[in-house]
Structures are given as C-alpha cells and as structure tokens.
Write a protein that holds these residues in place. Structure first.
Motif, PDB file in Angstrom:
ATOM      1  N   GLU A 183      26.268 123.059   4.421  1.00 52.05           N
ATOM      2  CA  GLU A 183      27.812 123.081   4.216  1.00 52.05           C
ATOM      3  C   GLU A 183      28.055 124.705   4.760  1.00 52.05           C
ATOM      4  N   LYS A 184      27.266 125.513   4.517  1.00 49.62           N
ATOM      5  CA  LYS A 184      27.372 126.991   4.912  1.00 49.62           C
ATOM      6  C   LYS A 184      27.485 126.932   6.500  1.00 49.62           C
ATOM      7  N   VAL A 185      26.612 126.333   6.985  1.00 44.76           N
ATOM      8  CA  VAL A 185      26.646 126.371   8.682  1.00 44.76           C
ATOM      9  C   VAL A 185      27.608 125.742   9.126  1.00 44.76           C
ATOM     10  N   PHE A 186      28.213 124.376   8.778  1.00 48.37           N
ATOM     11  CA  PHE A 186      29.048 123.745   9.280  1.00 48.37           C
ATOM     12  C   PHE A 186      30.467 124.468   9.169  1.00 48.37           C
ATOM     13  N   LYS A 187      30.716 125.057   7.900  1.00 48.35           N
ATOM     14  CA  LYS A 187      31.699 126.118   8.055  1.00 48.35           C
ATOM     15  C   LYS A 187      31.753 127.149   8.928  1.00 48.35           C
ATOM     16  N   ALA A 188      30.795 127.735   9.244  1.00 43.23           N
ATOM     17  CA  ALA A 188      30.431 128.838  10.162  1.00 43.23           C
ATOM     18  C   ALA A 188      31.007 128.218  11.519  1.00 43.23           C
ATOM     19  N   LEU A 189      30.297 127.066  11.846  1.00 46.17           N
ATOM     20  CA  LEU A 189      30.651 126.526  13.077  1.00 46.17           C
ATOM     21  C   LEU A 189      32.255 125.938  13.193  1.00 46.17           C
ATOM     22  N   ARG A 190      32.695 125.558  12.339  1.00 50.49           N
ATOM     23  CA  ARG A 190      34.369 125.316  12.516  1.00 50.49           C
ATOM     24  C   ARG A 190      35.109 126.601  12.538  1.00 50.49           C
ATOM     25  N   LYS A 191      34.770 127.622  11.753  1.00 50.11           N
ATOM     26  CA  LYS A 191      35.414 128.909  11.898  1.00 50.11           C
ATOM     27  C   LYS A 191      35.229 129.505  13.183  1.00 50.11           C
ATOM     28  N   ALA A 192      34.021 129.203  13.778  1.00 57.27           N
ATOM     29  CA  ALA A 192      33.954 129.776  15.333  1.00 57.27           C
ATOM     30  C   ALA A 192      34.695 128.809  16.284  1.00 57.27           C
ATOM     31  N   GLY A 193      35.238 127.586  15.885  1.00 58.41           N
ATOM     32  CA  GLY A 193      36.130 126.979  16.894  1.00 58.41           C
ATOM     33  C   GLY A 193      35.328 125.802  17.249  1.00 58.41           C
ATOM     34  N   VAL A 194      33.919 125.448  17.002  1.00 59.63           N
ATOM     35  CA  VAL A 194      33.111 124.245  17.322  1.00 59.63           C
ATOM     36  C   VAL A 194      33.551 123.239  16.442  1.00 59.63           C
ATOM     37  N   LYS A 195      34.018 122.182  17.192  1.00 62.23           N
ATOM     38  CA  LYS A 195      34.204 120.790  16.636  1.00 62.23           C
ATOM     39  C   LYS A 195      33.105 120.164  16.089  1.00 62.23           C
ATOM     40  N   LEU A 196      33.571 119.433  14.940  1.00 64.61           N
ATOM     41  CA  LEU A 196      32.102 118.806  14.517  1.00 64.61           C
ATOM     42  C   LEU A 196      32.455 117.047  14.380  1.00 64.61           C
ATOM     43  N   ALA A 197      31.619 116.356  14.463  1.00 60.89           N
ATOM     44  CA  ALA A 197      31.847 114.917  14.340  1.00 60.89           C
ATOM     45  C   ALA A 197      30.379 114.349  13.876  1.00 60.89           C
ATOM     46  N   VAL A 198      30.679 113.029  13.137  1.00 65.65           N
ATOM     47  CA  VAL A 198      29.345 112.227  12.767  1.00 65.65           C
ATOM     48  C   VAL A 198      29.282 111.189  13.815  1.00 65.65           C
ATOM     49  N   VAL A 199      28.255 110.768  14.314  1.00 62.79           N
ATOM     50  CA  VAL A 199      27.990 109.783  15.054  1.00 62.79           C
ATOM     51  C   VAL A 199      27.065 108.801  14.596  1.00 62.79           C
ATOM     52  N   SER A 200      27.033 107.508  14.034  1.00 58.65           N
ATOM     53  CA  SER A 200      26.296 106.793  13.197  1.00 58.65           C
ATOM     54  C   SER A 200      26.304 105.347  13.575  1.00 58.65           C
ATOM     55  N   ASN A 201      25.077 104.595  13.605  1.00 56.81           N
ATOM     56  CA  ASN A 201      24.918 103.285  13.557  1.00 56.81           C
ATOM     57  C   ASN A 201      25.073 102.748  12.055  1.00 56.81           C
ATOM     58  N   PHE A 202      26.273 102.532  11.772  1.00 58.57           N
ATOM     59  CA  PHE A 202      26.413 102.238  10.251  1.00 58.57           C
ATOM     60  C   PHE A 202      27.458 101.158   9.965  1.00 58.57           C
ATOM     61  N   ASP A 203      27.604 100.736   8.818  1.00 63.34           N
ATOM     62  CA  ASP A 203      28.775  99.750   8.514  1.00 63.34           C
ATOM     63  C   ASP A 203      29.838 100.541   7.882  1.00 63.34           C
ATOM     64  N   THR A 204      31.004 100.022   7.512  1.00 58.80           N
ATOM     65  CA  THR A 204      31.991 100.752   7.050  1.00 58.80           C
ATOM     66  C   THR A 204      31.841 101.309   5.848  1.00 58.80           C
ATOM     67  N   ARG A 205      30.613 101.390   5.165  1.00 57.30           N
ATOM     68  CA  ARG A 205      30.113 102.143   3.853  1.00 57.30           C
ATOM     69  C   ARG A 205      29.991 103.769   4.129  1.00 57.30           C
ATOM     70  N   LEU A 206      29.914 104.033   5.509  1.00 59.09           N
ATOM     71  CA  LEU A 206      29.625 105.387   5.870  1.00 59.09           C
ATOM     72  C   LEU A 206      30.536 106.536   5.257  1.00 59.09           C
ATOM     73  N   ARG A 207      31.889 106.157   5.540  1.00 55.47           N
ATOM     74  CA  ARG A 207      33.034 107.032   4.975  1.00 55.47           C
ATOM     75  C   ARG A 207      32.748 107.467   3.540  1.00 55.47           C
ATOM     76  N   PRO A 208      32.665 105.912   2.705  1.00 50.39           N
ATOM     77  CA  PRO A 208      32.653 106.221   1.362  1.00 50.39           C
ATOM     78  C   PRO A 208      31.015 107.175   0.922  1.00 50.39           C
ATOM     79  N   VAL A 209      30.061 106.802   1.699  1.00 49.31           N
ATOM     80  CA  VAL A 209      28.867 107.770   1.473  1.00 49.31           C
ATOM     81  C   VAL A 209      29.099 109.312   1.596  1.00 49.31           C
ATOM     82  N   LEU A 210      29.867 109.523   2.699  1.00 50.62           N
ATOM     83  CA  LEU A 210      30.100 110.878   3.056  1.00 50.62           C
ATOM     84  C   LEU A 210      31.112 111.649   1.962  1.00 50.62           C
ATOM     85  N   ARG A 211      31.962 110.884   1.534  1.00 54.31           N
ATOM     86  CA  ARG A 211      32.853 111.311   0.407  1.00 54.31           C
ATOM     87  C   ARG A 211      32.054 111.360  -1.001  1.00 54.31           C
ATOM     88  N   ALA A 212      30.960 110.413  -1.238  1.00 54.70           N
ATOM     89  CA  ALA A 212      30.471 110.596  -2.611  1.00 54.70           C
ATOM     90  C   ALA A 212      29.540 111.756  -2.437  1.00 54.70           C
TER      91      ALA A 212
END
Length: 294
Positions: A183-212
């Motif tokens: 979390e600390k690292v991703f916040k620093a990256l976004r503050k520096a202007g780096v875009k972030l994305a998850v790229v995964s072979n997964f079914d539609t449960r991935l979004r609920p997993v990330l929210r959980a």
C-alpha cells in the motif's frame, strides 16, 4: 499495431542470431531448460494462472535483464516506465491456505474422502486437460470450468459444496497480500504520476477479491481475462491494460511470477517485464527501479 510490428521484426532478427546459442545450451544440459516457470501458481493451484506449454516469446528467454534492457533501447530509445502493470495471484496476492486443504476441509461435510495429496494430483491432471473448443477458461464467472475442476479434484458433484467453495475464494479469508509494504509503495507511485493496473487471468471474482482485501482503490484499472476475453500470455490483455491507463505499451512495465504468461506475454505486447521473485523481490524494489523513492 506499429509497436507490435516493430517488435515482431526485431524478434525475427533476434531468433536468427540466437539459434546457435540455444542449440549449444540445450546440448549441454537438456534438464536446465530456459522455461523455468514459477511455482506459486502450479503448487498453490488455487487461482487460474497456471503454466501451459509452448511460448510466444521465442528468443527472449535467453536474454538476461541487462541484455534485454539494451535490446529495448534499440527498439524504443530511453526506457520510461509511466505505468506499472501487476499480476494478481503469486505477485500481488497469494492463497492463505493450500488449495487441497481447503477443498478437503469444506468437502468433508459433503462426503469428500480424498486426501490432500490425492486432491492436488487430481486437480493438476484436470487442469492440464483441454477446455472445450476455447482457450478461455474464465468466461464471466467461470463457474462451468470451476465445477469441472472441483468435481474432478474431489469426486464430489454436490452443487452446494461447489457454491460454498466458490464463494470462499471471494473472501478475505482465502487471500492475503504478498508484500506488507504494498500500500505504501503504490501510494508513492501514484503520487509520482505512475499509472497502476492489475493484469490477471481470473474470472469476475477478481474485483470482489480486491475489494475484500481493501486494495482495489490502489489501482487505476483492472484488466481481467474474463472481461477482456483474452488470457495471458495473449498480448491483447496487456494492450488493453495500457489502453485503460492511457500509456503506450513501451512505456509500461509488467511484473508477474510466471515466466511464460507474464514475462513473455508482456514482452510480446511491447511492454517491459520483470519476473517477481527473480528480477524483483518487493514492490519497494520495483519503485526504486522505476525511479520513485518510498
């Protein structure tokens, strides 16, 4: 399209140059092949990112990190990392318990009698089988595929058992973050202007997993194979992720734990790529390589 055409021409030239080297290495040790796949997906086998045969990344697997950086500079000039693409299972998150243990624990009340070793072996055999006429295992919620896997692994076709097991892998009990500093690292990256994305072979449960796991808000986009209709190592899913965050593929770096799906797949799309657990070992290290201090 121009980027991929340029990359394809360079790869064609590279293959001709390295064919002799490949033959020499193979003759010295056929047991030390270039495709040293990650063990997390194959061993944990709780999430749909598994090793499959073959490779689109012909020639690139023999290049070291420094050699590959020089190769990229010859294509694109100075290397820039305006976006970080992150694999899900094995890189961002991992199962909290071994898959076979959960299959057996939940299955006991439904009559599952196989040992954990039996379940694991049966799971692997089922996963290696062709899935219909499509290479896409995870269409929408992926339930038809997972019903086949669960019944093949445990010998139990009880619908209630399947639903309980399926739902379990949508909860925070089933997963935890690989890196406590994420979390600390991703916040620093976004503050520096780096875009972030998850790229995964997964079914539609991935979004609920990330929210959980309360980490969905860390990312600007999520490219999941069940929604994109393309599974890694297909370059399409990486290109879609770049499109979603608004960068060219050559300005993105993907990090994942599977050499074929993550590294060769991302490089086929024109992205830079680092192997988790080999090229990089933490998100802080990734940030430092991008040029962001945490």
């Amino acid at each position: 399209m121009a980027t991929r055409t340029k990359l394809a021409r360079a790869l064609s030239s590279l293959v001709n140059n390295v064919s002799a080297t490949r033959s020499l290495v193979r003759s010295r040790s056929c047991s030390n092949g270039f495709a040293q796949f990650s063990s997390s997906a194959a061993a944990a086998v709780a999430e749909p990112e598994v090793v499959m045969g073959g490779s689109r990344g012909v020639g690139l697997e023999i290049l070291g990190v420094k050699d590959y950086e020089e190769y990229r500079r010859s294509l694109y000039g100075d290397i820039t990392h305006k976006a970080l693409l992150v694999d899900a299972v094995g890189t961002l998150v991992v199962p909290s318990q071994p898959m076979a243990q959960i299959y057996r624990q939940i299955g006991e009340k439904y009559g599952v009698q196989y040992s954990e070793n039996e379940i694991l072996n049966r799971y692997r055999r089922a996963y290696e089988q062709p899935w219909g006429r499509s290479r896409l295992r995870y269409v929408n919620d992926g339930k038809p595929f997972w019903q086949y896997i669960v019944s093949s692994s445990t010998g139990c076709s009880d619908s209630q058992y399947f639903e309980e097991l399926y739902d379990y892998y949508t909860t925070e009990k089933a997963w935890h973050l690989c890196d406590p500093e994420a979390e600390k690292v991703f916040k620093a990256l976004r503050k520096a202007g780096v875009k972030l994305a998850v790229v995964s072979n997964f079914d539609t449960r991935l979004r609920p997993v990330l929210r959980a796991l309360n980490c969905d808000h860390w990312f600007d986009a999520v490219a999941v194979s069940a929604e994109v209709a393309a599974e890694k190592p297909n370059p399409t899913i990486f290109l879609k992720a770049c499109e979603l965050v608004g960068v060219n593929p050559e300005d993105a770096v993907h990090v994942g734990d599977d050499r074929r799906n993550d590294i060769w797949g991302a490089r086929d799309a024109g992205c830079d790529a680092w192997l988790w657990g080999s090229d990089v070992h933490s998100f802080k290290e990734i940030a430092q390589r991008i040029g962001v201090q945490v």
